[in-house]
Write a protein that holds these residues in place. Structure first.
Motif, mmCIF file in Angstrom:
data_model
loop_
_atom_site.group_PDB
_atom_site.id
_atom_site.type_symbol
_atom_site.label_atom_id
_atom_site.label_comp_id
_atom_site.label_asym_id
_atom_site.label_seq_id
_atom_site.Cartn_x
_atom_site.Cartn_y
_atom_site.Cartn_z
ATOM 1 N N ALA A 1 -3.347 -3.816 -2.145
ATOM 2 C CA ALA A 1 -4.563 -4.629 -2.307
ATOM 3 C C ALA A 1 -5.422 -4.106 -3.461
ATOM 4 O O ALA A 1 -6.652 -4.020 -3.363
ATOM 5 N N GLN A 2 -4.782 -3.722 -4.553
ATOM 6 C CA GLN A 2 -5.439 -3.219 -5.754
ATOM 7 C C GLN A 2 -6.201 -1.919 -5.515
ATOM 8 O O GLN A 2 -7.068 -1.544 -6.312
ATOM 9 N N GLN A 3 -5.878 -1.218 -4.440
ATOM 10 C CA GLN A 3 -6.445 0.096 -4.178
ATOM 11 C C GLN A 3 -5.370 1.136 -4.480
ATOM 12 O O GLN A 3 -4.313 1.146 -3.861
ATOM 13 N N THR A 4 -5.633 2.002 -5.445
ATOM 14 C CA THR A 4 -4.642 2.984 -5.884
ATOM 15 C C THR A 4 -4.495 4.096 -4.855
ATOM 16 O O THR A 4 -5.488 4.603 -4.324
ATOM 17 N N GLY A 5 -3.251 4.438 -4.579
ATOM 18 C CA GLY A 5 -2.964 5.525 -3.652
ATOM 19 C C GLY A 5 -2.260 6.668 -4.351
ATOM 20 O O GLY A 5 -2.848 7.412 -5.123
ATOM 21 N N CYS A 6 -0.965 6.797 -4.140
ATOM 22 C CA CYS A 6 -0.193 7.914 -4.686
ATOM 23 C C CYS A 6 0.087 7.710 -6.172
ATOM 24 O O CYS A 6 0.524 6.641 -6.595
ATOM 25 N N THR A 7 -0.146 8.748 -6.973
ATOM 26 C CA THR A 7 0.165 8.713 -8.411
ATOM 27 C C THR A 7 0.954 9.952 -8.832
ATOM 28 O O THR A 7 0.958 10.314 -9.999
#
Length: 652
Positions: A274-280
């Motif tokens: 939902a356009q929320q960044t998590g793991c990078t």
């Protein structure tokens, strides 16, 4: 037919314990040769003819492979028991290690997926006129060359290749598919007397090529230029570098086999929801820029990927897995080495993990000119050193190794090894793993000799399953019963979700977006459930929470409680004022009623305000029977009959 290990003492320079090898591996050993690559080459020929030979020599591998080609046979398997075991101050005690290495060499290696890359020889050479023209003159008869002059130098009269002028602005792609943008682009005008002239400059010219030779002497136009296939870069002021670059570029024409180093399973990726960044983690670690965001997951460009393996080591969910070869083959190698070493009489082996270039050379030099490796140090050569992560380290300890040493090379990306080593130490103890960076072969031997290690576990495991499953099983095997969760460093892929129950309204937005299913709800009552073993610590739940009620705690809970759901937060449900059915959260319904009833235009009417406290069915029913029914339509028109039709006709 059972395989036979053909052994050689290399001109009486090493001891070979054939009895230990045969007893522990099931391989039969040939008689001990002295010069299998020269005087006894006829014995090697007979071994290759048999098709069931493993030759205990890596130094002369090319000789034996050429012999196999002459005979029309497949090349035999090879194992190095000389540099790795026999040539050592403790070579006489290295029988268990020789057996372990022979058993590992007998394992079948899965084939690697690959794709064909075709280069038609379209080459763009960018740089100052003098250097670029020199390189073009030597490559013009091999490749289809275009020279991009980046200074004010004159265009050459040689018309075997095209010449343009401009500035290399942007480069994307890899061998066979480079795309370049050129600013201040000028085309050469081939007519007229005197020096060639150029057209007026313009920005934004685009071109494609198969090979890009960067002689600008400026910063690299791509990430990790040494790892980008087809991108040849050198300083134009370095004559030896120019010679090497021209030679390398001239070889880049034809069809090449590009290994597909990693495998991506998109649904497992926890990059975004939902356009929320998590793991990078993989995006931050990739040195070549082959990994890019692609909606809810990432995308891997296999043409740019250089196979360092850091992404696979850091991926918390297993969405990216190393595939050259697969990780389960590495687990099988670890188990085979540890089991065979113990079966041959060894007690507490240590593991030395190294790469195929720097590490192999360091071990070879230490063996030939120094003390070599201790008898209890078993070398493990891997294709991707940065891909040897905490799961592999814990698996090695659980397979019976007392300690792990990782031999870094000067070109190894340090982020993944340092991070994964710290994670392993947090679980298994500070002495469980070391990173070695010796300056010379003798320093490597000095660091290994006399280095103590704790006793290995009593009952080794058979590592099976995903990396997360193996890491958990291995940690439980190494540590035994642990009463409390183990604290882990920040960024660890294991941990708990902490909820501020005073702030949480049980909106359950975190449940809907959790990529691993670690967060769940109860359809029968207002509850937020959590299964710690499944949590990836990606942070999406904390980022999406509208009340900022969620925090993450990196830790490793090895108890069985982590495998089941527990309640993080629950509240009393609200009873519908009409039918008594339970719905929603009581505190939330009461808070909404307090804020809206009599204060908002839609709920100024007491009857309308009552609808806030009704379940879905009763609310619809109340709206339908209200005076301002939003579902009501206008008066139904009178049905049209035959009489109405005739009454409208003038002839009736």
């Amino acid at each position: 037919m059972p395989k036979t290990l053909y052994v050689c003492d290399c001109e009486h320079s090493q001891n070979v314990d054939t009895a230990a090898i045969e007893a522990a591996t099931g391989l039969s050993c040939s008689r001990l040769h002295t010069a299998l690559c020269t005087r006894d080459l006829d014995k090697a020929e007979a071994a290759i003819e048999s098709g069931e030979a493993v030759i205990a020599c890596q130094q002369e591998r090319a000789t034996f492979e050429a012999l196999a080609e002459e005979l029309g046979r497949e090349a035999p398997a090879f194992v190095d028991i000389r540099d790795r075991a026999g040539w050592s101050d403790e070579g006489a005690d290295a029988g268990p290690k020789q057996a372990a290495l022979a058993a590992e060499a007998d394992l079948s290696v899965p084939s690697t997926r690959s794709v064909d890359v075709t280069s038609e020889g379209l080459c763009l050479i960018a740089g100052p006129a003098e250097a670029a023209v020199q390189a073009a003159g030597q490559l013009a008869d091999i490749l289809s060359v275009t020279v991009l002059i980046t200074d004010d130098g004159e265009a050459p009269l040689d018309r075997r290749f095209d010449v343009v002028r401009g500035r290399l602005s942007r480069v994307t792609g890899a061998l066979g598919d480079f795309s370049v943008r050129i600013d201040a682009f000028q085309e050469l005008i081939p007519g007229g007397r005197g020096a060639f002239d150029f057209t007026a400059p313009c920005d934004g010219a685009n071109s494609q090529c198969d090979v890009l030779m960067d002689l600008t002497g400026d910063i690299s136009r791509v990430s990790a230029p040494d790892k980008r296939e087809g991108y040849v870069r050198t300083d134009p002021r370095d004559p030896s570098g120019m010679t090497a670059a021209i030679l390398a570029a001239g070889q880049l024409i034809g069809t090449f086999e590009k290994p597909l180093y990693v495998r991506l399973t998109e649904p497992l990726c926890a990059h975004s929801r939902a356009q929320q960044t998590g793991c990078t983690r993989c995006l931050d670690a990739c040195p070549t820029g082959a990994i890019t965001p692609d909606g809810d997951h990432v995308a891997v460009d296999p043409m740019i990927c250089a196979g360092c393996g850091a992404c696979a080591a850091l991926c918390p969910s297993g969405a990216i897995s190393y595939d050259d070869p697969p990780v389960d083959h590495l687990f099988r190698r670890l188990e085979t080495l540890g089991r065979t070493y113990r079966k041959a009489g060894g007690a507490a082996p240590r593991l030395l993990v190294h790469d195929q270039t720097f590490g192999r050379e360091m071990i070879g030099l230490a063996a030939r000119f120094g003390r070599g490796l201790p008898a209890d140090v078993i070398p493990l050569e891997v294709t991707a050193l940065a891909g040897f992560g905490h799961a592999e380290m814990l698996a090695a300890l659980a397979c019976g190794f007392a300690r792990i040493d990782i031999l870094l090379s000067p070109t190894t990306e340090r982020e993944a090894p340092e991070r994964e080593t710290g994670l392993t130490r947090a679980v298994a103890g500070e002495a469980s793993v070391r990173l070695l960076e010796p300056a010379e072969p003798d320093a490597l031997s000095d660091q290994l000799y006399g280095a103590g290690a704790d006793a290995p576990i009593g009952t080794p495991i058979l590592p099976m399953g995903s990396r997360r499953q193996v890491a958990r099983t291995a940690a439980k095997s190494v540590l035994g019963e642990v009463d409390q969760p183990l604290p882990l460093p920040d960024g660890a892929p294991y941990g708990a979700v902490l909820v501020d129950t005073d702030a949480c309204t049980l909106c359950l937005s975190c449940v809907g977006l959790c990529p691993s299913g670690a967060l769940g709800d109860n359809p029968d009552k207002p509850q937020l459930l959590f299964q710690e073993e499944a949590c990836l610590q990606c942070g999406i739940c904390a980022n999406v929470c509208p009340e900022d009620a969620i925090a993450l705690e990196p830790r490793f809970d090895l108890s069985d409680d982590a495998l089941s759901q527990r309640v993080l937060h629950e509240e009393e449900p609200f009873a519908c004022i009409e039918c008594g059915a339970l719905f929603g959260v009581k505190s939330t319904v009461e808070k909404i009623t307090e804020k809206l009833a009599g204060k908002h235009a839609m709920f100024a009417n007491p009857q309308a305000a009552r609808m806030i406290q009704m379940c879905d069915d009763c609310r619809v029913n109340a709206q339908y029977h209200s005076q301002n029914n939003p579902f009501a339509a206008g008066d139904r028109p009178k049905p049209r009959t035959t009489d109405d039709y005739y009454s409208g006709r003038k002839d009736h």
